[in-house]
Design a protein around this motif. Sequence first.
Motif, PDB file in Angstrom:
ATOM      1  N   ASP A   1      21.979  76.409  83.221  1.00 37.04           N
ATOM      2  CA  ASP A   1      20.865  76.096  82.327  1.00 37.04           C
ATOM      3  C   ASP A   1      19.730  77.059  82.656  1.00 37.04           C
ATOM      4  O   ASP A   1      18.942  76.837  83.572  1.00 37.04           O
ATOM      5  N   GLY A   2      19.635  78.156  81.880  1.00 31.00           N
ATOM      6  CA  GLY A   2      18.664  79.204  82.192  1.00 31.00           C
ATOM      7  C   GLY A   2      17.215  78.792  82.025  1.00 31.00           C
ATOM      8  O   GLY A   2      16.324  79.412  82.613  1.00 31.00           O
ATOM      9  N   LYS A   3      16.949  77.743  81.247  1.00 26.96           N
ATOM     10  CA  LYS A   3      15.565  77.329  81.010  1.00 26.96           C
ATOM     11  C   LYS A   3      15.053  76.338  82.051  1.00 26.96           C
ATOM     12  O   LYS A   3      13.850  76.038  82.078  1.00 26.96           O
ATOM     13  N   ALA A   4      15.939  75.805  82.857  1.00 24.61           N
ATOM     14  CA  ALA A   4      15.516  74.820  83.861  1.00 24.61           C
ATOM     15  C   ALA A   4      14.946  75.508  85.076  1.00 24.61           C
ATOM     16  O   ALA A   4      15.205  76.678  85.351  1.00 24.61           O
ATOM     17  N   SER A   5      14.129  74.755  85.833  1.00 22.74           N
ATOM     18  CA  SER A   5      13.571  75.311  87.064  1.00 22.74           C
ATOM     19  C   SER A   5      14.670  75.583  88.092  1.00 22.74           C
ATOM     20  O   SER A   5      14.561  76.495  88.908  1.00 22.74           O
ATOM     21  N   ASP A   6      15.713  74.756  88.048  1.00 20.36           N
ATOM     22  CA  ASP A   6      16.911  74.996  88.885  1.00 20.36           C
ATOM     23  C   ASP A   6      18.095  75.231  87.938  1.00 20.36           C
ATOM     24  O   ASP A   6      18.732  74.270  87.504  1.00 20.36           O
TER      25      ASP A   6
END
Length: 376
Positions: free
Chosen positions: A367-372
């Motif tokens: 998930d490229g948009k998540a912080s992790d």
Amino acid sequence: MSASESRPLPALLAELPVLSAVRPGQRIELAPLHGSADALALAQLAQPGRTLAVVSADPLDAQRLHEELAWLAPALRVHVLPDWETLPYDAFSPHQDLVSERLSTLYAISRGEADVVLVPATTALYRMAPPAFLAAYTFFLKQGERLDVDQLRAQMALAGYAHVTQVVSPGEFSVRGGLVDLYPMGSALPYRIDLFDDEIESIKTFDPDTQRTVYPVNEIRLLPAREFPFDDKARARFRSRFRESFEGDPTRCAVYKDVSNGIAPAGIEYYLPLFFDDTASLFDYLPADAAVLLHRDVPAAIAEFWRDTHSRHDLLKGDRSRPVMSPESLFLSAEAFFIALKERPRLQFPGSAAATVAQPLPAVSVDGKASDPLHR
């Protein structure tokens, strides 16, 4: 079963029976598994020291399971009994490498040296040489032993090996002074025996293409070159049984004339029962306590094989120059196959691999948009 009722793979594997607890004659239906989960289940089911014969409806499944078990359970002794890869009554013989692998597998089974045996269902139907044939035509050569070269020549000819000038394929041997080259059936490489007078001084493998030695060994196991004997006594038995089995003048048949002249014609394997008083089946090689697992829809595979075999027999039976044996004399019927299974511990993977009770994999994409990005 609906997706809500699906269960995780670890729970399904935990429910697998203990192979040693499955009683003779008992039948156990295993849960359907998806993908390579069947190989994982086999790796858990199999026990070193007790043979598990896996009869697969699809020959490709047997090869896949062999490759996957080598990775999942490298300690298990896994063997494949390959098919001849010829159609019934074909007028050409299987490749020597296939015959070599078949003989090696049958020898391992008869010696109790196979933990898992993978066999396509159609291959399991073929009638075979009795186990006594392998026992009688298998011998060993060890470093330091005395070797009578003339006796070796006679023994190799008895086992069906061809005397050639240069050894390049299984089933060949060559004698050049104090050097003896052998390519045993079931061996990955040929061997070169260096003699000192009449004593085996050294045994080394060599590359058949370059003829260069590879590594030394202390012992060679020599299996017969064919799945049937071809000495004078066996050929006399063939001629006698051929005249009993087929009408007409046998001298007009090329197969009969070739065997009489000591030549093994192409497709002779489909006359194998004529070389023996009695044939055997795969089940005669398996240990008495061996369990059998049917992988997918084996009855349907057997039924399709028999339809094709009867069709080919009906097409070819009118050829008097090359008469064909009845399907029943060459192959086990579906009834005979399941009767042979009756007293053995028997397990079954469901006929369809599509219906699975194992849960699908969860979403594990990045998930490229998540912080992790790797939180999944």
